[in-house]
Write a protein that holds these residues in place. Structure first.
Motif, PDB file in Angstrom:
ATOM      1  N   MET A   1       0.978  -1.185  -0.095  1.00 24.16           N
ATOM      2  CA  MET A   1      -0.021   0.033   0.004  1.00 24.16           C
ATOM      3  C   MET A   1       0.886   1.229   0.050  1.00 24.16           C
ATOM      4  O   MET A   1       2.095   1.211   0.432  1.00 24.16           O
ATOM      5  CB  MET A   1      -0.930   0.071   1.226  1.00 24.16           C
ATOM      6  CG  MET A   1      -2.047   0.976   1.177  1.00 24.16           C
ATOM      7  SD  MET A   1      -3.222   0.920  -0.370  1.00 24.16           S
ATOM      8  CE  MET A   1      -4.308   2.168  -0.047  1.00 24.16           C
ATOM      9  N   VAL A   2       0.285   2.176  -0.535  1.00 27.60           N
ATOM     10  CA  VAL A   2       1.076   3.692  -0.568  1.00 27.60           C
ATOM     11  C   VAL A   2       0.944   4.363   0.869  1.00 27.60           C
ATOM     12  O   VAL A   2      -0.182   4.562   1.381  1.00 27.60           O
ATOM     13  CB  VAL A   2       0.630   4.408  -1.683  1.00 27.60           C
ATOM     14  CG1 VAL A   2       1.231   5.654  -1.779  1.00 27.60           C
ATOM     15  CG2 VAL A   2       0.739   3.721  -3.050  1.00 27.60           C
ATOM     16  N   CYS A  37      -4.780  -0.302  -4.457  1.00 28.22           N
ATOM     17  CA  CYS A  37      -3.624   0.382  -4.965  1.00 28.22           C
ATOM     18  C   CYS A  37      -2.828  -1.171  -5.581  1.00 28.22           C
ATOM     19  O   CYS A  37      -2.783  -2.192  -4.848  1.00 28.22           O
ATOM     20  CB  CYS A  37      -2.587   0.954  -4.139  1.00 28.22           C
ATOM     21  SG  CYS A  37      -0.835   0.842  -4.822  1.00 28.22           S
ATOM     22  N   GLU A  39       0.390  -1.296  -6.634  1.00 29.57           N
ATOM     23  CA  GLU A  39       1.738  -0.891  -6.092  1.00 29.57           C
ATOM     24  C   GLU A  39       2.821  -1.132  -7.360  1.00 29.57           C
ATOM     25  O   GLU A  39       3.657  -1.785  -7.364  1.00 29.57           O
ATOM     26  CB  GLU A  39       2.416  -2.237  -5.045  1.00 29.57           C
ATOM     27  CG  GLU A  39       1.489  -2.390  -3.796  1.00 29.57           C
ATOM     28  CD  GLU A  39       1.718  -3.438  -3.014  1.00 29.57           C
ATOM     29  OE1 GLU A  39       2.330  -4.360  -3.413  1.00 29.57           O
ATOM     30  OE2 GLU A  39       1.522  -3.138  -1.705  1.00 29.57           O
ATOM     31  N   CYS A  40       2.093  -0.177  -8.510  1.00 30.48           N
ATOM     32  CA  CYS A  40       3.225  -0.109  -9.574  1.00 30.48           C
ATOM     33  C   CYS A  40       4.497   0.703  -9.168  1.00 30.48           C
ATOM     34  O   CYS A  40       5.418   0.540  -9.790  1.00 30.48           O
ATOM     35  CB  CYS A  40       2.695   0.703 -10.675  1.00 30.48           C
ATOM     36  SG  CYS A  40       1.996   2.123 -10.447  1.00 30.48           S
ATOM     37  N   GLY A  41       4.553   1.405  -8.216  1.00 32.49           N
ATOM     38  CA  GLY A  41       5.465   2.265  -7.699  1.00 32.49           C
ATOM     39  C   GLY A  41       5.624   3.538  -8.204  1.00 32.49           C
ATOM     40  O   GLY A  41       6.592   4.308  -7.910  1.00 32.49           O
ATOM     41  N   MET A  54       6.268   2.737   0.005  1.00 30.71           N
ATOM     42  CA  MET A  54       5.534   1.498   0.118  1.00 30.71           C
ATOM     43  C   MET A  54       6.180   0.654   1.079  1.00 30.71           C
ATOM     44  O   MET A  54       6.974  -0.027   0.850  1.00 30.71           O
ATOM     45  CB  MET A  54       5.527   1.047  -1.303  1.00 30.71           C
ATOM     46  CG  MET A  54       4.737   1.637  -2.368  1.00 30.71           C
ATOM     47  SD  MET A  54       4.633   0.957  -4.054  1.00 30.71           S
ATOM     48  CE  MET A  54       3.162   1.690  -4.736  1.00 30.71           C
ATOM     49  N   ASN A  56       5.419  -1.935   2.688  1.00 33.21           N
ATOM     50  CA  ASN A  56       5.479  -3.419   2.619  1.00 33.21           C
ATOM     51  C   ASN A  56       6.523  -4.065   1.426  1.00 33.21           C
ATOM     52  O   ASN A  56       6.455  -5.114   1.028  1.00 33.21           O
ATOM     53  CB  ASN A  56       4.081  -4.102   2.234  1.00 33.21           C
ATOM     54  CG  ASN A  56       3.516  -3.510   1.171  1.00 33.21           C
ATOM     55  OD1 ASN A  56       3.546  -2.474   0.597  1.00 33.21           O
ATOM     56  ND2 ASN A  56       2.662  -4.592   0.356  1.00 33.21           N
ATOM     57  N   LEU A  57       7.234  -3.001   0.698  1.00 31.23           N
ATOM     58  CA  LEU A  57       8.182  -3.348  -0.502  1.00 31.23           C
ATOM     59  C   LEU A  57       9.418  -2.900   0.322  1.00 31.23           C
ATOM     60  O   LEU A  57       9.687  -1.970   0.744  1.00 31.23           O
ATOM     61  CB  LEU A  57       7.698  -2.866  -1.635  1.00 31.23           C
ATOM     62  CG  LEU A  57       6.403  -3.379  -2.409  1.00 31.23           C
ATOM     63  CD1 LEU A  57       6.137  -2.676  -3.580  1.00 31.23           C
ATOM     64  CD2 LEU A  57       6.616  -4.824  -2.648  1.00 31.23           C
ATOM     65  N   ASN A 114       1.192  -5.136 -13.109  1.00 29.55           N
ATOM     66  CA  ASN A 114       2.380  -5.240 -11.934  1.00 29.55           C
ATOM     67  C   ASN A 114       2.088  -6.565 -10.861  1.00 29.55           C
ATOM     68  O   ASN A 114       2.330  -6.464  -9.665  1.00 29.55           O
ATOM     69  CB  ASN A 114       2.141  -3.850 -11.297  1.00 29.55           C
ATOM     70  CG  ASN A 114       3.336  -3.821 -10.113  1.00 29.55           C
ATOM     71  OD1 ASN A 114       4.520  -4.237 -10.445  1.00 29.55           O
ATOM     72  ND2 ASN A 114       3.074  -3.329  -9.164  1.00 29.55           N
TER      73      ASN A 114
END
Length: 261
Positions: A1-2, A37, A39-41, A54, A56-57, A114
């Motif tokens: 998530m952002v 989202c 999560e493309c970043g 993000m 969780n990344l 993604n």
């Protein structure tokens, strides 16, 4: 998530404009998140003040753009023109860090929606144990008439190998066999292309083997041994090794078949 750091956000709206799924918006002069989202970043990459993250990344891997990220187009085209399928490999192992770098190239390849659903199986230490399973699987396919116009050539490979186990035209004495798997065929093929270019830049030769791909997918013993799930798609297998041949020039190709509309 952002996650948006409202202390750093300047409300420029760049992340909102670049959000394809429109889950970002400006609220009280700051960016905010609403909805799902994927999560493309892009928001992380476009933000001028590093206000977006993000959690969780692995954010520690995010790097800043600089001139080292640029590549000369002419050199890139020449590099791609010199790419060759390698069928002669030195009898020496590929260092693990090179294989890890090649997989990183696959990891950063775009995927549909993604999904990042690509996984990899690197068969190196156990390749000699896997080979007999695949040779037997290929012979069964040939007996069942499942190799079409390639059958005579593949039967010759099998006959030569039976007469002399050192005749290894199916594997070409490669040091590693890399399997690229996904639920979406396009994602696996895209990742494989990126990986091959990275391998070439590292001095590692690659041979795509559709023969092995078909054999693996048609041989239950092979799928079980390699840990391939039924629902996974296997991109053409990539044989890798240190090249034992040096090509002096590019190979000729047909002119591009292009229709300009």
């Amino acid at each position: 998530m952002v996650s948006i750091d409202r202390r750093k956000c300047i409300g420029c709206g760049l992340c909102v404009k670049d959000c394809f799924f429109q889950v970002l918006h400006i609220e009280e002069g700051k960016a905010n998140v609403s909805g799902g989202c994927f999560e493309c970043g892009h928001c992380v990459a476009v933000c001028p003040t590093k206000a977006v993250s993000m959690p969780n990344l692995p954010m520690e891997e995010v790097r800043e753009y600089d001139d080292s990220c640029r590549m000369d187009p002419e050199n890139l085209l020449h590099f791609m023109q010199f790419r060759r399928s390698v069928r002669q490999f030195k009898q020496e192992p590929i260092p693990k860090f090179l294989l890890e770098t090649i997989i990183e190239a696959g990891r950063y390849t775009p995927t549909a929606a993604n999904r990042q659903d690509v996984s990899y199986i690197v068969v190196q230490d156990t390749l000699e144990e896997v080979k007999p399973i695949l040779w037997d699987g290929l012979k069964k396919m040939l007996q069942g008439g499942k190799m079409g116009p390639y059958a005579p050539r593949l039967q010759k490979f099998c006959d030569e190998h039976d007469a002399d186990p050192n005749e290894d035209r199916l594997f070409c004495h490669a040091d590693a066999m890399v399997l690229v798997l996904t639920d979406n065929p396009m994602n696996a093929c895209l990742a494989s292309t990126s990986m091959e270019l990275m391998a070439q830049s590292l001095g590692v030769g690659v041979l795509y083997s559709g023969f092995l791909q078909r054999t693996i997918m048609a041989t239950p013993e092979a799928k079980e041994s390699l840990g391939i799930r039924e629902e996974q798609y296997l991109c053409p297998v990539m044989l890798m090794g240190i090249p034992a041949v040096k090509y002096q020039r590019t190979a000729p190709r047909k002119k591009a078949n292009v229709s300009w509309k």
